[in-house]
Design a protein around this motif. Structure first.
Motif, mmCIF file in Angstrom:
data_model
loop_
_atom_site.group_PDB
_atom_site.id
_atom_site.type_symbol
_atom_site.label_atom_id
_atom_site.label_comp_id
_atom_site.label_asym_id
_atom_site.label_seq_id
_atom_site.Cartn_x
_atom_site.Cartn_y
_atom_site.Cartn_z
ATOM 1 N N ARG A 37 5.253 -22.042 12.714
ATOM 2 C CA ARG A 37 6.179 -20.943 12.966
ATOM 3 C C ARG A 37 6.873 -21.186 14.294
ATOM 4 O O ARG A 37 6.330 -21.804 15.186
ATOM 5 C CB ARG A 37 5.442 -19.604 12.960
ATOM 6 C CG ARG A 37 4.829 -19.302 11.611
ATOM 7 C CD ARG A 37 5.910 -19.150 10.572
ATOM 8 N NE ARG A 37 5.373 -19.082 9.237
ATOM 9 C CZ ARG A 37 5.879 -19.751 8.212
ATOM 10 N NH1 ARG A 37 6.903 -20.532 8.373
ATOM 11 N NH2 ARG A 37 5.363 -19.634 7.017
ATOM 12 N N GLY A 38 8.073 -20.697 14.416
ATOM 13 C CA GLY A 38 8.844 -20.928 15.623
ATOM 14 C C GLY A 38 9.706 -22.166 15.477
ATOM 15 O O GLY A 38 10.007 -22.619 14.376
ATOM 16 N N ARG A 39 10.072 -22.735 16.584
ATOM 17 C CA ARG A 39 11.005 -23.858 16.619
ATOM 18 C C ARG A 39 10.258 -25.184 16.743
ATOM 19 O O ARG A 39 9.311 -25.298 17.506
ATOM 20 C CB ARG A 39 11.933 -23.689 17.822
ATOM 21 C CG ARG A 39 12.931 -24.791 18.026
ATOM 22 C CD ARG A 39 13.800 -24.501 19.238
ATOM 23 N NE ARG A 39 13.014 -24.367 20.451
ATOM 24 C CZ ARG A 39 12.720 -25.379 21.275
ATOM 25 N NH1 ARG A 39 13.148 -26.586 21.014
ATOM 26 N NH2 ARG A 39 11.991 -25.166 22.351
ATOM 27 N N GLU A 52 7.912 -37.583 18.265
ATOM 28 C CA GLU A 52 7.442 -36.658 19.290
ATOM 29 C C GLU A 52 8.282 -35.404 19.117
ATOM 30 O O GLU A 52 9.518 -35.482 19.052
ATOM 31 C CB GLU A 52 7.641 -37.226 20.693
ATOM 32 C CG GLU A 52 7.251 -36.248 21.773
ATOM 33 C CD GLU A 52 7.506 -36.764 23.181
ATOM 34 O OE1 GLU A 52 7.440 -35.939 24.113
ATOM 35 O OE2 GLU A 52 7.767 -37.968 23.348
ATOM 36 N N VAL A 53 7.619 -34.260 19.013
ATOM 37 C CA VAL A 53 8.331 -33.004 18.831
ATOM 38 C C VAL A 53 7.883 -31.996 19.875
ATOM 39 O O VAL A 53 6.801 -32.117 20.442
ATOM 40 C CB VAL A 53 8.121 -32.407 17.409
ATOM 41 C CG1 VAL A 53 8.659 -33.340 16.349
ATOM 42 C CG2 VAL A 53 6.669 -32.070 17.155
ATOM 43 N N GLU A 54 8.738 -31.031 20.101
ATOM 44 C CA GLU A 54 8.407 -29.906 20.979
ATOM 45 C C GLU A 54 8.313 -28.672 20.088
ATOM 46 O O GLU A 54 9.247 -28.369 19.347
ATOM 47 C CB GLU A 54 9.507 -29.736 22.017
ATOM 48 C CG GLU A 54 9.265 -28.612 22.996
ATOM 49 C CD GLU A 54 10.406 -28.507 23.980
ATOM 50 O OE1 GLU A 54 10.466 -29.333 24.913
ATOM 51 O OE2 GLU A 54 11.252 -27.615 23.784
ATOM 52 N N THR A 55 7.162 -28.013 20.131
ATOM 53 C CA THR A 55 6.986 -26.795 19.335
ATOM 54 C C THR A 55 7.011 -25.593 20.267
ATOM 55 O O THR A 55 6.703 -25.709 21.452
ATOM 56 C CB THR A 55 5.656 -26.836 18.546
ATOM 57 O OG1 THR A 55 4.575 -26.992 19.471
ATOM 58 C CG2 THR A 55 5.635 -27.988 17.557
ATOM 59 N N MET A 70 14.240 -27.628 13.692
ATOM 60 C CA MET A 70 13.787 -26.996 12.459
ATOM 61 C C MET A 70 13.110 -25.697 12.860
ATOM 62 O O MET A 70 12.429 -25.640 13.870
ATOM 63 C CB MET A 70 12.798 -27.907 11.727
ATOM 64 C CG MET A 70 13.391 -29.253 11.358
ATOM 65 S SD MET A 70 12.175 -30.385 10.677
ATOM 66 C CE MET A 70 11.384 -30.981 12.157
ATOM 67 N N LYS A 71 13.272 -24.668 12.050
ATOM 68 C CA LYS A 71 12.655 -23.385 12.374
ATOM 69 C C LYS A 71 11.762 -22.926 11.226
ATOM 70 O O LYS A 71 12.136 -23.025 10.062
ATOM 71 C CB LYS A 71 13.717 -22.328 12.649
ATOM 72 C CG LYS A 71 14.482 -22.610 13.920
ATOM 73 C CD LYS A 71 15.426 -21.504 14.263
ATOM 74 C CE LYS A 71 16.137 -21.874 15.558
ATOM 75 N NZ LYS A 71 17.020 -20.835 16.014
#
Length: 157
Positions: free
Chosen positions: A62-64, A81-84, A55-56
């Motif tokens: 903001r960002g990915r 768990e997400v990577e920002t 998602m962007k």
């Protein structure tokens, strides 16, 4: 809001937080990162976001935002768990609270308030307490259409 010199503690006054300070960045319809599903059951595994889903620029993030893995589910939410990627790449926990009923219809305003209230209170309290080694930090909280997103520090274990 002020920061003490030489300390990693942020002090907030009660005027820093209002009823709307966390909640509602609204984005236009069609921007929801949902996985399509023929089944209307909220708990359906096929409704979950899949690892690798990206998602962007959603809400306050903001960002990915890249889904790394599903961590678990509660009565009304899934946790991932997400990577920002902004301002630096890091791993966080993302709770997605659905604001639809079991028949996939939007909740009434009263039902939305009842479902979101504990989460918004938690976010306000965590922000008021500031950063501490023994507390899970809140990174962002916002609503997009029929989902409420709650980003927190990822606690391994």
């Amino acid at each position: 809001m002020s920061t003490e010199a030489g300390a990693n503690t942020t002090k907030h006054s009660s005027s820093d937080f209002t009823e709307s300070s966390l909640a509602v960045d609204q984005e236009p319809r069609g921007s929801m990162p949902q996985v399509e599903d023929k089944n209307n059951d909220y708990k359906s595994e096929s409704k979950r976001l899949k690892p690798g889903h990206e998602m962007k620029n959603i809400g306050a993030k903001r960002g990915r935002v890249l889904i790394k893995r599903w961590l678990g589910s509660g009565a009304f939410a899934d946790v991932y768990e997400v990577e920002t990627s902004k301002p630096v790449v890091k791993h966080e926990a993302m709770k997605v609270i659905t604001l639809k009923n079991q028949n996939n219809y939007s909740l009434s305003d009263a039902e939305r308030i009842q479902r979101l209230r504990p989460h918004v209170i938690e976010a306000h309290l965590m922000i008021k307490l500031g950063h501490h080694a023994n507390l899970v930090g809140v990174k962002a909280a916002f609503q997009l259409e029929d989902d409420f997103y709650f980003f927190q520090d990822l606690v391994p274990g």
